[in-house]
Write an enzyme that holds these catalytic residues in place. Structure first.
Site, mmCIF file in Angstrom:
data_model
loop_
_atom_site.group_PDB
_atom_site.id
_atom_site.type_symbol
_atom_site.label_atom_id
_atom_site.label_comp_id
_atom_site.label_asym_id
_atom_site.label_seq_id
_atom_site.Cartn_x
_atom_site.Cartn_y
_atom_site.Cartn_z
ATOM 1 N N LYS A 156 -11.769 -19.040 24.228
ATOM 2 C CA LYS A 156 -10.528 -18.560 24.851
ATOM 3 C C LYS A 156 -10.356 -19.087 26.273
ATOM 4 C CE LYS A 156 -10.232 -14.545 21.962
ATOM 5 N NZ LYS A 156 -9.324 -15.194 21.004
ATOM 6 N N ALA A 210 -11.733 -21.892 27.711
ATOM 7 C CA ALA A 210 -11.491 -23.341 27.707
ATOM 8 C C ALA A 210 -10.105 -23.653 27.152
ATOM 9 C CB ALA A 210 -12.567 -24.045 26.889
ATOM 10 N N ASP A 270 -3.727 -18.395 23.496
ATOM 11 C CA ASP A 270 -4.271 -19.071 24.690
ATOM 12 C C ASP A 270 -3.267 -20.082 25.244
ATOM 13 O OD1 ASP A 270 -6.631 -17.654 24.326
ATOM 14 O OD2 ASP A 270 -7.457 -19.182 22.988
HETATM 15 P P1 ATP Z 1 -4.405 -16.461 18.267
HETATM 16 O O1 ATP Z 1 -5.537 -15.466 18.308
HETATM 17 O O2 ATP Z 1 -4.042 -16.889 16.865
HETATM 18 O O3 ATP Z 1 -4.559 -17.572 19.220
HETATM 19 P P2 ATP Z 1 -2.938 -14.263 19.303
HETATM 20 O O4 ATP Z 1 -3.202 -13.273 18.205
HETATM 21 O O5 ATP Z 1 -3.667 -14.123 20.584
HETATM 22 O O6 ATP Z 1 -3.082 -15.725 18.761
HETATM 23 P P3 ATP Z 1 -0.116 -14.135 18.760
HETATM 24 O O7 ATP Z 1 0.637 -12.945 19.159
HETATM 25 O O8 ATP Z 1 -0.413 -14.314 17.310
HETATM 26 O O9 ATP Z 1 -1.405 -14.209 19.684
HETATM 27 O O10 ATP Z 1 0.658 -15.447 19.235
HETATM 28 C C1 ATP Z 1 0.857 -15.762 20.591
HETATM 29 C C2 ATP Z 1 2.225 -16.409 20.771
HETATM 30 O O11 ATP Z 1 2.236 -17.612 19.994
HETATM 31 C C3 ATP Z 1 3.394 -15.588 20.250
HETATM 32 O O12 ATP Z 1 3.874 -14.688 21.233
HETATM 33 C C4 ATP Z 1 4.388 -16.666 19.922
HETATM 34 O O13 ATP Z 1 5.074 -17.097 21.102
HETATM 35 C C5 ATP Z 1 3.513 -17.814 19.431
HETATM 36 N N1 ATP Z 1 3.372 -17.807 17.969
HETATM 37 C C6 ATP Z 1 2.353 -17.317 17.232
HETATM 38 N N2 ATP Z 1 2.575 -17.484 15.912
HETATM 39 C C7 ATP Z 1 3.779 -18.103 15.808
HETATM 40 C C8 ATP Z 1 4.583 -18.559 14.716
HETATM 41 N N3 ATP Z 1 4.194 -18.399 13.435
HETATM 42 N N4 ATP Z 1 5.761 -19.160 15.007
HETATM 43 C C9 ATP Z 1 6.171 -19.341 16.295
HETATM 44 N N5 ATP Z 1 5.456 -18.942 17.355
HETATM 45 C C10 ATP Z 1 4.284 -18.321 17.127
HETATM 46 O O1 RIB Z 2 -8.291 -17.761 20.879
HETATM 47 C C1 RIB Z 2 -8.822 -18.724 20.004
HETATM 48 C C2 RIB Z 2 -10.276 -18.929 20.280
HETATM 49 O O2 RIB Z 2 -10.964 -17.739 20.000
HETATM 50 C C3 RIB Z 2 -10.935 -19.991 19.434
HETATM 51 O O3 RIB Z 2 -10.845 -21.278 19.974
HETATM 52 C C4 RIB Z 2 -12.361 -19.489 19.294
HETATM 53 O O4 RIB Z 2 -13.277 -20.233 20.042
HETATM 54 C C5 RIB Z 2 -12.324 -18.028 19.730
HETATM 55 O O5 RIB Z 2 -13.013 -17.850 20.884
#
Ligand code: ATP
Ligand code: RIB
Length: 294
Positions: free
Chosen positions: A40, A42, A245
């Site tokens: 997260k 990096a 991220d």
């Molecule tokens: P991850 O852990 O998968 O990196 P997260 O769970 O921390 O993501 P999310 O709320 O799923 O965070 O997504 C972060 C942002 O990415 C959302 O607010 C949106 O702007 C964008 N995003 C995520 N999924 C989509 C999608 N299917 N289509 C368009 N934008 C998306």
């Molecule tokens: O937020 C995505 C990241 O969560 C991945 O790159 C993985 O390394 C985990 O830490």
């Protein structure tokens, strides 16, 4: 240029792509395997650097092959790695399954990240000299709290991604300017599943919050203001790893450039939407010109 310090994790992501993630006790056959630099901290550093920030990464990698590749990936993105220490033992790894909807399940093994328990004078000076500090919860909480305290004492704006989610002590929350949980983390921290109710609750702990809502976009709320809901661009997701991220790293640059919040959120949403259309974490993060074009 916005100076951004990231105090956070660096992992090698070991990613299996399969139709669906296995259930408990089950084995499924995957389609493809990739090793992709992630973590997260990096990831947020790469997203911020590609969006135009001047980024310093604070953390640790192991003295293994992954450590060499993780460091070089950050350097290739133009990130200062002088405070990314190499410690004895394995680098952090994340064991990820991405299914055909682009959703993921992740087990993180901290490795070298677990060695970052306290900050030295160099780390403190880098945080004090930055415009913004980005924190997540993949390092030991002691270091995260220390980083937040240094930033708060120096008036450096601090953004916390509370992931992997855990109870947050008030000594940390008192030093956070903007909290960015996803909707599951927000529910866990607040006890409310409705994002508006979550946001209201979280504003009793921090001055501002963005709850990311995946394909539904995000909700911004700050003390004393009306909440802003911003839908995400409609795209086909192939791998959402690192979307959060990308959102955070890009938003940090936009806020550092003093863009108005709604425009900063829109810019970050465009970047995250680009990220989900490509495989991998740091490999999928867009450059400033791409975000502007989107
Ligand atoms: P991850 O852990 O998968 O990196 P997260 O769970 O921390 O993501 P999310 O709320 O799923 O965070 O997504 C972060 C942002 O990415 C959302 O607010 C949106 O702007 C964008 N995003 C995520 N999924 C989509 C999608 N299917 N289509 C368009 N934008 C998306
Ligand atoms: O937020 C995505 C990241 O969560 C991945 O790159 C993985 O390394 C985990 O830490």
């Amino acid at each position: 240029m916005t100076g951004i310090a990231v105090l956070g994790s660096t992992n090698m992501d070991l990613v299996a792509y399969a139709e669906r993630a296995p259930g408990r006790g089950e084995t499924v056959t995957g389609r493809e395997f990739r090793t992709v630099p992630g973590g997260k901290g990096a990831n947020q550093a790469v997203a911020a650097a590609r969006a135009g920030g001047e980024v310093t990464m604070i953390g640790a990698v192991g003295d293994d092959e992954y450590g060499v590749r993780l460091r070089s990936n950050l350097e290739h993105a133009g990130i200062d790695t002088d405070l990314l220490h190499t410690v004895e033992g394995p680098s952090g790894t994340a064991h990820i399954v991405v299914d055909d909807t682009g959703a993921n399940s992740i087990v993180v093994v901290p490795g070298a990240n677990g060695a970052v328990t306290a900050l030295g004078p160099g780390e403190m000076a880098a945080i004090a000299g930055a415009d913004l500090l980005l924190l997540q919860l993949e390092l030991p909480l002691s270091a995260v709290i220390e980083g937040a305290r240094v930033a708060h004492a120096q008036g450096v704006r601090t953004i916390l991604t509370p992931s992997p989610v855990q109870p947050l002590p008030s000594e940390l929350l008192d030093c956070v300017d903007l909290l960015i949980p996803n909707e599951h983390e927000a529910a866990e921290l607040s006890g409310f599943t409705d994002p508006h109710a979550s946001a209201r609750y979280l504003l009793s702990q921090v001055p501002a919050v963005v709850i990311t809502l995946g394909s539904k976009g995000c909700l911004y709320a700050a003390r004393g203001g009306e909440p802003v809901v911003l839908p995400a661009p409609e795209v086909t997701a192939v791998d959402t790893t690192g979307a959060g991220d990308t959102f955070v790293g890009t938003l940090a640059v936009a806020l550092g450039e003093r863009r108005p919040v709604p425009r900063a959120l829109a810019w970050a949403s465009s970047a995250a939407a680009l990220c989900v259309q490509r495989p991998g974490a740091s490999t999928s993060m867009p450059y400033r010109t791409e975000i502007d074009a989107a």
